[in-house]
Motif scaffolding. Structure first.
Motif, PDB file in Angstrom:
ATOM      1  N   LEU A 281       0.772  -0.934  -0.005  1.00 40.61           N
ATOM      2  CA  LEU A 281      -0.275  -0.018  -0.238  1.00 40.61           C
ATOM      3  C   LEU A 281       0.976   0.949  -0.147  1.00 40.61           C
ATOM      4  O   LEU A 281       0.701   2.083  -0.745  1.00 40.61           O
ATOM      5  N   MET A 282       1.679   1.866   0.560  1.00 38.63           N
ATOM      6  CA  MET A 282       2.541   2.523   1.007  1.00 38.63           C
ATOM      7  C   MET A 282       3.447   2.773  -0.173  1.00 38.63           C
ATOM      8  O   MET A 282       3.393   4.033  -0.653  1.00 38.63           O
ATOM      9  N   LYS A 283       3.905   1.641  -0.989  1.00 40.73           N
ATOM     10  CA  LYS A 283       4.509   2.023  -2.511  1.00 40.73           C
ATOM     11  C   LYS A 283       3.881   1.980  -3.212  1.00 40.73           C
ATOM     12  O   LYS A 283       4.019   2.985  -4.143  1.00 40.73           O
ATOM     13  N   LYS A 284       2.512   1.676  -3.412  1.00 42.68           N
ATOM     14  CA  LYS A 284       1.545   2.517  -4.914  1.00 42.68           C
ATOM     15  C   LYS A 284       1.097   3.858  -4.578  1.00 42.68           C
ATOM     16  O   LYS A 284       0.832   4.617  -5.095  1.00 42.68           O
ATOM     17  N   GLU A 285       1.301   4.195  -2.983  1.00 44.98           N
ATOM     18  CA  GLU A 285       1.633   5.612  -2.906  1.00 44.98           C
ATOM     19  C   GLU A 285       2.821   6.149  -3.691  1.00 44.98           C
ATOM     20  O   GLU A 285       2.809   7.189  -4.341  1.00 44.98           O
ATOM     21  N   PHE A 286       3.691   6.009  -2.847  1.00 47.43           N
ATOM     22  CA  PHE A 286       4.592   6.207  -4.043  1.00 47.43           C
ATOM     23  C   PHE A 286       5.357   6.562  -5.040  1.00 47.43           C
ATOM     24  O   PHE A 286       5.645   7.924  -5.817  1.00 47.43           O
ATOM     25  N   LEU A 287       3.991   5.448  -5.582  1.00 44.75           N
ATOM     26  CA  LEU A 287       4.550   6.129  -7.048  1.00 44.75           C
ATOM     27  C   LEU A 287       3.179   6.245  -7.922  1.00 44.75           C
ATOM     28  O   LEU A 287       2.883   6.867  -8.683  1.00 44.75           O
ATOM     29  N   ALA A 288       1.798   6.914  -6.681  1.00 46.72           N
ATOM     30  CA  ALA A 288       1.096   7.393  -7.784  1.00 46.72           C
ATOM     31  C   ALA A 288       1.625   8.393  -8.162  1.00 46.72           C
ATOM     32  O   ALA A 288       0.683   9.004  -9.101  1.00 46.72           O
ATOM     33  N   ASP A 289       2.435   8.930  -8.287  1.00 48.56           N
ATOM     34  CA  ASP A 289       2.843  10.271  -8.819  1.00 48.56           C
ATOM     35  C   ASP A 289       3.385   9.985 -10.157  1.00 48.56           C
ATOM     36  O   ASP A 289       4.110  11.249 -11.026  1.00 48.56           O
ATOM     37  N   GLY A 290       3.987   8.942 -10.418  1.00 48.90           N
ATOM     38  CA  GLY A 290       4.399   8.229 -11.204  1.00 48.90           C
ATOM     39  C   GLY A 290       6.198   8.456 -10.739  1.00 48.90           C
ATOM     40  O   GLY A 290       6.808   7.815 -11.802  1.00 48.90           O
ATOM     41  N   GLU A 291       6.822   8.941  -9.947  1.00 50.97           N
ATOM     42  CA  GLU A 291       8.324   8.899  -9.244  1.00 50.97           C
ATOM     43  C   GLU A 291       8.410   7.941  -8.199  1.00 50.97           C
ATOM     44  O   GLU A 291       6.938   7.522  -7.214  1.00 50.97           O
ATOM     45  N   TYR A 292       9.224   7.229  -7.688  1.00 51.61           N
ATOM     46  CA  TYR A 292       9.745   6.964  -6.897  1.00 51.61           C
ATOM     47  C   TYR A 292      11.056   7.305  -5.891  1.00 51.61           C
ATOM     48  O   TYR A 292      12.137   7.093  -6.995  1.00 51.61           O
ATOM     49  N   SER A 293      11.804   8.590  -5.957  1.00 51.06           N
ATOM     50  CA  SER A 293      12.217   9.039  -5.051  1.00 51.06           C
ATOM     51  C   SER A 293      12.961   8.720  -4.508  1.00 51.06           C
ATOM     52  O   SER A 293      12.631   7.636  -3.420  1.00 51.06           O
ATOM     53  N   LEU A 294      14.588   8.820  -3.975  1.00 54.62           N
ATOM     54  CA  LEU A 294      15.013   8.702  -3.410  1.00 54.62           C
ATOM     55  C   LEU A 294      14.845   8.858  -2.310  1.00 54.62           C
ATOM     56  O   LEU A 294      14.465   7.653  -1.316  1.00 54.62           O
ATOM     57  N   LEU A 295      14.259   9.907  -1.186  1.00 50.67           N
ATOM     58  CA  LEU A 295      14.079   9.776  -0.063  1.00 50.67           C
ATOM     59  C   LEU A 295      12.559   9.100  -0.045  1.00 50.67           C
ATOM     60  O   LEU A 295      12.456   8.568   1.436  1.00 50.67           O
ATOM     61  N   GLU A 296      11.468   8.685  -1.399  1.00 46.67           N
ATOM     62  CA  GLU A 296      10.424   7.342  -0.771  1.00 46.67           C
ATOM     63  C   GLU A 296      11.328   5.911  -0.720  1.00 46.67           C
ATOM     64  O   GLU A 296      10.829   5.274   0.151  1.00 46.67           O
ATOM     65  N   GLN A 297      12.199   5.930  -1.260  1.00 46.06           N
ATOM     66  CA  GLN A 297      13.051   4.954  -1.058  1.00 46.06           C
ATOM     67  C   GLN A 297      13.891   4.599   0.314  1.00 46.06           C
ATOM     68  O   GLN A 297      13.499   3.693   1.121  1.00 46.06           O
ATOM     69  N   ASN A 298      14.309   6.038   0.878  1.00 48.48           N
ATOM     70  CA  ASN A 298      14.679   5.521   2.159  1.00 48.48           C
ATOM     71  C   ASN A 298      13.438   5.261   3.420  1.00 48.48           C
ATOM     72  O   ASN A 298      14.037   4.693   4.101  1.00 48.48           O
ATOM     73  N   LEU A 299      12.837   5.620   3.087  1.00 48.34           N
ATOM     74  CA  LEU A 299      11.343   5.621   3.550  1.00 48.34           C
ATOM     75  C   LEU A 299      10.924   4.807   4.204  1.00 48.34           C
ATOM     76  O   LEU A 299      10.431   3.483   4.390  1.00 48.34           O
ATOM     77  N   MET A 300      10.929   3.561   2.917  1.00 49.20           N
ATOM     78  CA  MET A 300      10.547   2.572   2.095  1.00 49.20           C
ATOM     79  C   MET A 300      11.357   1.209   3.558  1.00 49.20           C
ATOM     80  O   MET A 300      11.264   0.422   4.039  1.00 49.20           O
ATOM     81  N   ARG A 301      12.709   2.141   2.963  1.00 46.18           N
ATOM     82  CA  ARG A 301      13.791   0.526   4.069  1.00 46.18           C
ATOM     83  C   ARG A 301      13.713   1.294   5.528  1.00 46.18           C
ATOM     84  O   ARG A 301      13.747  -0.562   6.225  1.00 46.18           O
ATOM     85  N   VAL A 302      13.162   2.083   5.334  1.00 46.58           N
ATOM     86  CA  VAL A 302      13.093   2.868   7.161  1.00 46.58           C
ATOM     87  C   VAL A 302      11.459   1.732   8.000  1.00 46.58           C
ATOM     88  O   VAL A 302      11.494   1.068   8.777  1.00 46.58           O
ATOM     89  N   LEU A 303      10.986   1.670   7.053  1.00 46.89           N
ATOM     90  CA  LEU A 303       9.403   0.813   7.405  1.00 46.89           C
ATOM     91  C   LEU A 303       9.906  -0.567   7.662  1.00 46.89           C
ATOM     92  O   LEU A 303       9.367  -1.115   7.962  1.00 46.89           O
ATOM     93  N   LYS A 304      10.132  -1.109   6.157  1.00 46.25           N
ATOM     94  CA  LYS A 304      10.715  -2.584   6.216  1.00 46.25           C
ATOM     95  C   LYS A 304      11.315  -2.749   7.696  1.00 46.25           C
ATOM     96  O   LYS A 304      11.182  -3.792   8.439  1.00 46.25           O
ATOM     97  N   LYS A 305      12.210  -1.962   7.548  1.00 48.03           N
ATOM     98  CA  LYS A 305      12.802  -2.463   9.222  1.00 48.03           C
ATOM     99  C   LYS A 305      11.895  -2.809  10.726  1.00 48.03           C
ATOM    100  O   LYS A 305      11.871  -3.500  11.050  1.00 48.03           O
ATOM    101  N   LEU A 306      11.748  -1.259  10.557  1.00 50.81           N
ATOM    102  CA  LEU A 306      10.874  -1.598  11.644  1.00 50.81           C
ATOM    103  C   LEU A 306       9.499  -1.811  11.653  1.00 50.81           C
ATOM    104  O   LEU A 306       8.869  -2.741  13.436  1.00 50.81           O
ATOM    105  N   LEU A 307       8.702  -2.583  10.583  1.00 53.39           N
ATOM    106  CA  LEU A 307       7.426  -3.723  10.710  1.00 53.39           C
ATOM    107  C   LEU A 307       7.778  -5.321  10.787  1.00 53.39           C
ATOM    108  O   LEU A 307       7.318  -5.553  11.130  1.00 53.39           O
TER     109      LEU A 307
END
Length: 109
Positions: free
Chosen positions: A83-109
């Motif tokens: 769900l988070m990744k789908k939202e990251f891609l909603a604007d057609g981009e997957y920025s470095l900031l978004e990629q880093n947040l995804m890494r953090v979330l994977k570690k937390l969850l």
């Protein structure tokens, strides 16, 4: 410490999507539209108000507090991350900031 709001699954999902959309410090109209597929405009505004009143650590704490309720298993956690990744891609981009947040979330969850 401020008490967490009591949200249903759609409201919590909208909060997660707003969290993801804000990873690159801007929420595009496409990202907002994706969130509005989950909740109505009034609820979106309430979630935004709550979101902007929280510190970063409070946002993470809130996500973790709901994880056990809505995403108690590895399979459900993967749904949350999807769900988070789908939202990251909603604007057609997957920025470095978004990629880093995804890494953090994977570690937390």
């Amino acid at each position: 410490m401020k008490e967490h709001p009591k949200w249903n699954f759609q409201e919590f999902s909208a909060f997660l999507m707003l969290y993801a959309a804000s990873a690159d410090l801007k929420v595009t109209s496409d990202e907002k539209e994706a969130i509005l597929e989950k909740v109505n405009e009034e609820t979106y505004e309430e979630i935004c108000k709550e979101y902007h009143s929280m510190s970063d650590i409070n946002k993470i704490d809130l996500i973790l507090s709901y994880k056990g309720l809505y995403f108690p298993t590895a399979a459900r956690t993967n749904e949350l991350l999807d769900l988070m990744k789908k939202e990251f891609l909603a604007d057609g981009e997957y920025s470095l900031l978004e990629q880093n947040l995804m890494r953090v979330l994977k570690k937390l969850l």
